[in-house]
Motif scaffolding. Structure first.
Motif, PDB file in Angstrom:
ATOM      1  N   ARG A  68       0.855  -1.187   0.000  1.00  0.00           N
ATOM      2  CA  ARG A  68       0.000   0.000   0.000  1.00  0.00           C
ATOM      3  C   ARG A  68       0.887   1.232   0.000  1.00  0.00           C
ATOM      4  O   ARG A  68       1.798   1.357   0.810  1.00  0.00           O
ATOM      5  CB  ARG A  68      -0.886  -0.019   1.239  1.00  0.00           C
ATOM      6  CG  ARG A  68      -1.865   1.118   1.266  1.00  0.00           C
ATOM      7  CD  ARG A  68      -2.911   0.853   2.346  1.00  0.00           C
ATOM      8  NE  ARG A  68      -3.788   1.974   2.510  1.00  0.00           N
ATOM      9  CZ  ARG A  68      -4.904   2.155   1.813  1.00  0.00           C
ATOM     10  NH1 ARG A  68      -5.256   1.267   0.920  1.00  0.00           N
ATOM     11  NH2 ARG A  68      -5.667   3.198   2.023  1.00  0.00           N
ATOM     12  N   ARG A  69       0.603   2.137  -0.927  1.00  0.00           N
ATOM     13  CA  ARG A  69       1.383   3.370  -1.011  1.00  0.00           C
ATOM     14  C   ARG A  69       0.599   4.502  -0.375  1.00  0.00           C
ATOM     15  O   ARG A  69      -0.621   4.546  -0.453  1.00  0.00           O
ATOM     16  CB  ARG A  69       1.706   3.704  -2.464  1.00  0.00           C
ATOM     17  CG  ARG A  69       2.590   2.657  -3.101  1.00  0.00           C
ATOM     18  CD  ARG A  69       3.079   3.056  -4.448  1.00  0.00           C
ATOM     19  NE  ARG A  69       1.991   3.294  -5.384  1.00  0.00           N
ATOM     20  CZ  ARG A  69       2.171   3.800  -6.591  1.00  0.00           C
ATOM     21  NH1 ARG A  69       3.354   4.114  -7.020  1.00  0.00           N
ATOM     22  NH2 ARG A  69       1.133   3.989  -7.389  1.00  0.00           N
ATOM     23  N   SER A  70       1.327   5.426   0.185  1.00  0.00           N
ATOM     24  CA  SER A  70       0.682   6.581   0.797  1.00  0.00           C
ATOM     25  C   SER A  70       0.205   7.540  -0.282  1.00  0.00           C
ATOM     26  O   SER A  70       0.634   7.483  -1.438  1.00  0.00           O
ATOM     27  CB  SER A  70       1.652   7.308   1.724  1.00  0.00           C
ATOM     28  OG  SER A  70       2.647   7.963   0.965  1.00  0.00           O
ATOM     29  N   ARG A  71      -0.685   8.422   0.098  1.00  0.00           N
ATOM     30  CA  ARG A  71      -1.187   9.448  -0.825  1.00  0.00           C
ATOM     31  C   ARG A  71      -0.032  10.270  -1.383  1.00  0.00           C
ATOM     32  O   ARG A  71       0.011  10.583  -2.569  1.00  0.00           O
ATOM     33  CB  ARG A  71      -2.174  10.341  -0.069  1.00  0.00           C
ATOM     34  CG  ARG A  71      -2.697  11.482  -0.876  1.00  0.00           C
ATOM     35  CD  ARG A  71      -3.602  12.379  -0.025  1.00  0.00           C
ATOM     36  NE  ARG A  71      -3.779  13.655  -0.647  1.00  0.00           N
ATOM     37  CZ  ARG A  71      -4.850  13.999  -1.361  1.00  0.00           C
ATOM     38  NH1 ARG A  71      -5.834  13.158  -1.503  1.00  0.00           N
ATOM     39  NH2 ARG A  71      -4.936  15.181  -1.923  1.00  0.00           N
ATOM     40  N   GLU A  72       0.932  10.592  -0.536  1.00  0.00           N
ATOM     41  CA  GLU A  72       2.082  11.399  -0.966  1.00  0.00           C
ATOM     42  C   GLU A  72       2.912  10.653  -2.006  1.00  0.00           C
ATOM     43  O   GLU A  72       3.382  11.240  -2.982  1.00  0.00           O
ATOM     44  CB  GLU A  72       2.954  11.779   0.233  1.00  0.00           C
ATOM     45  CG  GLU A  72       2.310  12.779   1.174  1.00  0.00           C
ATOM     46  CD  GLU A  72       1.259  12.149   2.111  1.00  0.00           C
ATOM     47  OE1 GLU A  72       1.276  10.911   2.321  1.00  0.00           O
ATOM     48  OE2 GLU A  72       0.408  12.896   2.611  1.00  0.00           O
ATOM     49  N   GLU A  73       3.098   9.352  -1.816  1.00  0.00           N
ATOM     50  CA  GLU A  73       3.856   8.560  -2.783  1.00  0.00           C
ATOM     51  C   GLU A  73       3.138   8.513  -4.130  1.00  0.00           C
ATOM     52  O   GLU A  73       3.775   8.644  -5.182  1.00  0.00           O
ATOM     53  CB  GLU A  73       4.057   7.134  -2.265  1.00  0.00           C
ATOM     54  CG  GLU A  73       5.030   7.035  -1.106  1.00  0.00           C
ATOM     55  CD  GLU A  73       5.049   5.652  -0.495  1.00  0.00           C
ATOM     56  OE1 GLU A  73       6.166   5.172  -0.199  1.00  0.00           O
ATOM     57  OE2 GLU A  73       3.968   5.050  -0.308  1.00  0.00           O
ATOM     58  N   ILE A  74       1.841   8.359  -4.094  1.00  0.00           N
ATOM     59  CA  ILE A  74       1.062   8.326  -5.336  1.00  0.00           C
ATOM     60  C   ILE A  74       1.133   9.670  -6.047  1.00  0.00           C
ATOM     61  O   ILE A  74       1.344   9.728  -7.260  1.00  0.00           O
ATOM     62  CB  ILE A  74      -0.400   7.925  -5.047  1.00  0.00           C
ATOM     63  CG1 ILE A  74      -0.433   6.473  -4.572  1.00  0.00           C
ATOM     64  CG2 ILE A  74      -1.273   8.124  -6.279  1.00  0.00           C
ATOM     65  CD1 ILE A  74      -1.766   6.034  -4.010  1.00  0.00           C
TER      66      ILE A  74
END
Length: 76
Positions: free
Chosen positions: A8-14
């Motif tokens: 799962r990627r964070s919103r910031e990573e996306i």
């Protein structure tokens, strides 16, 4: 593909990834030479009339950005 292989990627990573892809697209479409982030080959742009789905492609199929165009004219 097993569930444990997905992370799962964070919103910031996306958002960082989206911005990175937008920068690559802008540079390639402006005629700049941009290297594939995966293999280092020069990315190629194919436009609407190229016979291929419009987008930016790596010659080794390592990377692609597909581009969708709005219908600019309607056929009656």
């Amino acid at each position: 593909m097993g569930r444990d292989m997905l992370t799962r990627r964070s919103r910031e990573e996306i958002l960082r990834e989206v911005k990175r892809i937008q920068r690559i697209r802008e540079k390639v479409m402006a005629g700049e030479e941009v290297k594939c982030p995966n293999c280092g080959q020069t990315l190629m742009f194919f436009g609407k009339d190229s016979g291929k789905h419009p987008g930016i492609y790596c010659p080794t199929d390592d990377f692609e950005i597909l581009i969708e165009y709005d219908h600019l004219s309607k056929e009656d």
